[in-house]
Write an enzyme that holds these catalytic residues in place. Structure first.
Site, PDB file in Angstrom:
ATOM      1  N   ASP A   1      32.520  -2.193 -58.332  1.00 53.47           N
ATOM      2  CA  ASP A   1      33.334  -2.717 -57.233  1.00 53.47           C
ATOM      3  C   ASP A   1      33.731  -4.137 -57.597  1.00 53.47           C
ATOM      4  OD1 ASP A   1      34.529  -3.509 -54.916  1.00 53.47           O
ATOM      5  OD2 ASP A   1      32.871  -2.955 -53.592  1.00 53.47           O
TER       6      ASP A   1
ATOM      7  N   HIS B   1      40.834  -9.043 -49.818  1.00 55.91           N
ATOM      8  CA  HIS B   1      41.076  -8.822 -48.390  1.00 55.91           C
ATOM      9  C   HIS B   1      42.289  -9.604 -47.902  1.00 55.91           C
ATOM     10  CE1 HIS B   1      36.668  -7.402 -47.445  1.00 55.91           C
ATOM     11  NE2 HIS B   1      37.193  -6.827 -48.521  1.00 55.91           N
TER      12      HIS B   1
ATOM     13  N   GLU C   1      35.259   2.527 -47.832  1.00 56.65           N
ATOM     14  CA  GLU C   1      34.170   1.580 -48.100  1.00 56.65           C
ATOM     15  C   GLU C   1      34.287   0.343 -47.230  1.00 56.65           C
ATOM     16  OE1 GLU C   1      32.471  -2.024 -50.229  1.00 56.65           O
ATOM     17  OE2 GLU C   1      34.533  -1.566 -49.648  1.00 56.65           O
ATOM     18  N   GLU C   2      35.525  -0.117 -47.026  1.00 56.94           N
ATOM     19  CA  GLU C   2      35.743  -1.385 -46.343  1.00 56.94           C
ATOM     20  C   GLU C   2      35.339  -1.360 -44.874  1.00 56.94           C
ATOM     21  OE1 GLU C   2      36.391  -3.975 -47.874  1.00 56.94           O
ATOM     22  OE2 GLU C   2      37.695  -3.619 -49.611  1.00 56.94           O
TER      23      GLU C   2
ATOM     24  N   ASP D   1      39.886  -5.521 -55.648  1.00 57.09           N
ATOM     25  CA  ASP D   1      38.981  -4.883 -54.692  1.00 57.09           C
ATOM     26  C   ASP D   1      39.650  -3.648 -54.083  1.00 57.09           C
ATOM     27  OD1 ASP D   1      36.898  -4.409 -52.947  1.00 57.09           O
ATOM     28  OD2 ASP D   1      37.522  -5.938 -51.510  1.00 57.09           O
TER      29      ASP D   1
ATOM     30  N   HIS E   1      35.198   2.201 -55.033  1.00 57.41           N
ATOM     31  CA  HIS E   1      35.886   2.630 -53.802  1.00 57.41           C
ATOM     32  C   HIS E   1      37.399   2.550 -53.949  1.00 57.41           C
ATOM     33  CE1 HIS E   1      36.984  -1.336 -51.925  1.00 57.41           C
ATOM     34  NE2 HIS E   1      35.895  -1.780 -52.527  1.00 57.41           N
TER      35      HIS E   1
END
Length: 680
Positions: free
Chosen positions: A294, A372, A266-267, A232, A217
């Site tokens: 991922d 994140h 994706e998130e 990520d 992603h």
């Protein structure tokens, strides 16, 4: 050469600066439906309550899966909670309608047979696997991670999220030779949000109706601040990009059609991959296998190289993937792990009825704690792409053995020669070594060696490095260069013999032992300015941490000449003669102190710098804040020709050769001593 071409492409294609501080656009606040693992429901309710929201409306539930109605603006809150509480990236699936969400509760939907050809997994294409794996390069992967993580955010509604997709499309196009009309790159636009997905297709030669998909992603999450998303999932996209680069350079032509996909959004519920997988299922596209990458580059808390996700993936294809590892990367350690409902885009393909697998960077319990957050940077994944390189090789093997086909590569080695210094010359101090290198496929890098030991690598012409000759003994030395082309073929130059003649006792950096070193016999050894600062940020300290073989790391908090640091070490004999066993020597350590009550200097010595066993000389306090030179003496022991001292400047803590702490600094100094055997 390769990096220069990439840089020029970047300048042409980037319409929005990667460094622009572009905040994500506010998502439309409309009702949407999601499904998530029922084990996450209590955490969602708690997160909503803490944020001042009413609990989401439950629309249906099974033992494993729950359907909820939420506001679209709440999706990012759910995504962050999934990571913080359940260690899941994503962790839920977005649905356009309530009916679609309720349909997803039926376990038979995910288990239904896809309209795809049942493949027989075989490992019989070793020549192609080996060729592709030989061509992948860590530096190229690192470069793409670096670029993608330089965007302020790649959030699916942000302008920089769109810019990153457009850049990736252009970059993938730049990797495709003009003669490859069988390769296309396109944007897959999504009507409900701005960021498109990106798809590169290599049309198969004999089984073109059968499709192999590799994906990751493109987006990153956002909480209103910078979201670099280096691991990520810039790492997954960079890994896929490297397989594309090598496949194009080696003229790889698969039997089955291969599609590389960079998914948007994706998130916030696997939205990009779900849209593509659903469309492919509806159009009866014959997808015979899907590999999801991922997070491929963080492996600092585990000795496991690959953790294969076992839940919501295809067992038969998972066995195929582990067989690929055992056959083509037997040095890797692998295990299985579970990541819960909808933890990444493989779940979209599984739900659509296709065989999907996801090899992950580590067991979930040891995965990257920084994702994140603003700290998901390349530096916090170790500063390089060596772990992702393993996944590039695995993805190359997956493509070659599932899509089959072959490569045609230029096997002619590069031409390479040392151009300076001249053969027979005498050198001292810092000497520039240069080399010429050419190849029909292009030069990937030139490596420089002194007496067979790698000293430096240069990726752009003119190829050169600054050789600190103080790090080797005076006398004759052989300098060579090794050029590696863009398909992994290498050649080594003829050796050039030079004479090193240094009168100074100032240390040079030893790239093998990774610390300052005086290689020539002398009565004194001075680190000079090599130790100024602390770690990679405070100063920064050049070649940090400057401990033998990087054996002890420094704290990274504070500022240079404000907080604690070692600045210089000098070792000298008291009688002015050369270092030898039995000689009384003095160690002068210059430190910058912050707090006279808590700061302490520990001095150690080791009789063998190559295999150090540290012995305490003394522990000393500091008289006040500021710069101080603290001194101690010890008797030089019998030992190796290379001995060492270590200075540990610590804020609190106990006396030890290595002391963890945010403000602690560890530095070594290696010096030449006359071996005891020569005295008898």
């Amino acid at each position: 050469m390769y990096m220069k071409r990439l840089a020029s492409v970047l300048l042409v294609l980037c319409s929005v600066s990667a460094f622009a501080k572009a905040p994500p656009a506010k998502a439309p606040d409309r009702e949407v439906w999601i499904t998530l693992g029922s084990d996450a429901l209590e955490h969602v309710n708690a997160a909503f309550a803490n944020a001042g929201h009413a609990a989401p409306s439950m629309r249906g539930q099974t033992a494993d899966v729950t359907a909820l109605r939420v506001r679209e603006s709440q999706l990012n809150l759910i995504s962050r909670m999934m990571h913080e509480k359940l260690n899941r990236c994503g962790g839920f699936i977005y649905h356009d309608t309530e009916a679609a969400a309720l349909t997803a509760l039926d376990p038979s939907v995910a288990a239904k047979a896809a309209k795809a050809t049942a493949v027989t997994y075989s490992l019989d294409n070793a020549s192609t696997v080996n060729a592709l794996q030989a061509g992948v390069q860590e530096l190229a992967i690192r470069w793409v991670i670096d670029h993608l993580s330089s965007y302020a955010t790649r959030y699916y509604t942000s302008t920089t999220g769109v810019a990153s997709a457009n850049w990736l499309k252009g970059h993938w196009e730049s990797l495709v030779p003009p003669a490859r009309s069988d390769v296309t790159v396109e944007l897959f636009n999504h009507a409900s949000w701005a960021q498109p997905s990106v798809i590169l297709t290599i049309t198969g030669t004999t089984l073109s109706e059968e499709v192999v998909v590799l994906g990751g992603h493109l987006d990153s999450t956002s909480n209103g601040s910078t979201a670099p998303g280096a691991d990520d999932d810039a790492s997954g996209i960079a890994t896929l990009t490297e397989v594309i680069r090598v496949a194009m350079l080696q003229n790889y032509r698969p039997e089955r059609t291969v599609k590389f996909m960079a998914y948007a959004a994706e998130e916030v519920g696997l939205r990009g991959s779900s849209a593509i997988a659903t469309k492919y299922a509806a159009d009866a596209v014959d997808v015979v296998g899907v590999l999801q990458l991922d997070m491929t580059n963080y492996n600092l808390r585990s000795n496991i190289d690959v953790a294969l996700v076992s839940d919501r993936t295809n067992a038969a294809q998972n066995t195929f993937v582990t067989n690929l590892i055992d056959t083509y990367q037997p040095e890797l350690e692998w295990t299985t792990t579970t990541c819960g409902y909808a933890c990444s885009d493989h779940a979209s393909w599984t739900s659509a009825g296709f065989a999907a697998s996801m090899p992950f960077e580590a067991p979930l319990s040891a995965s990257n704690p920084y994702i994140h957050t603003v700290n998901d940077t390349l530096h916090n994944s170790g500063g390089d792409a060596r772990h992702a390189l393993k996944f590039a090789k695995l993805a190359a093997a997956y493509v070659a053995e599932l899509a089959k086909g072959g490569v045609t590569i230029d096997e002619t080695p590069p031409e390479v020669a040392i151009t300076a210094p001249a053969a027979g010359s005498t050198v001292a101090g810092v000497t520039t070594v240069t080399a010429s290198a050419t190849d029909a496929s292009g030069v990937n890098r030139v490596e420089f060696f002194v007496d067979g030991e790698l000293k430096a690598t240069d990726t752009t012409a003119p190829y050169a490095f600054d050789w600190d000759t103080a790090a080797v003994p005076n006398g004759s030395h052989i300098v060579t260069a090794r050029a590696v082309d863009l398909v992994g073929v290498a050649a080594t130059s003829a050796g050039v013999s030079v004479t090193v003649s240094n009168a100074t006792s100032t240390a040079g950096f030893d790239s093998v032992l990774r610390a300052p070193r005086c290689a020539s016999a002398s009565n004194a050894c001075d680190s000079g300015t090599l130790l100024n600062g602390r770690g990679g940020f405070v100063g920064p300290e050049v070649n940090a941490p400057n401990t033998i073989k990087n054996s002890c790391r420094d704290g990274l908090s504070g500022a240079h000449l404000v907080d604690q640091s070692n600045e210089r070490i000098v070792v000298s004999t008291l009688d002015g003669t050369n270092f030898a066993p039995g000689k009384l020597v003095r160690v002068d350590a210059t430190v910058f102190a912050y707090n006279k009550l808590n700061d302490k200097l520990d001095l150690f010595y080791a009789a063998d710098a190559n295999n150090p066993v540290w012995q305490l000389i003394t522990t000393m306090p500091v008289p006040s804040k500021g710069l101080h030179t603290l001194s101690a003496t010890y008797t030089l022991p019998e030992g190796d020709a290379a001995q060492a001292v270590r200075a540990v400047f610590r804020n609190r803590g106990s006396t030890a050769p290595c002391v963890e702490g945010n403000y602690n600094d560890h530095d070594d100094l290696i010096f030449a001593a006359q071996p005891s055997a020569l005295l008898r």
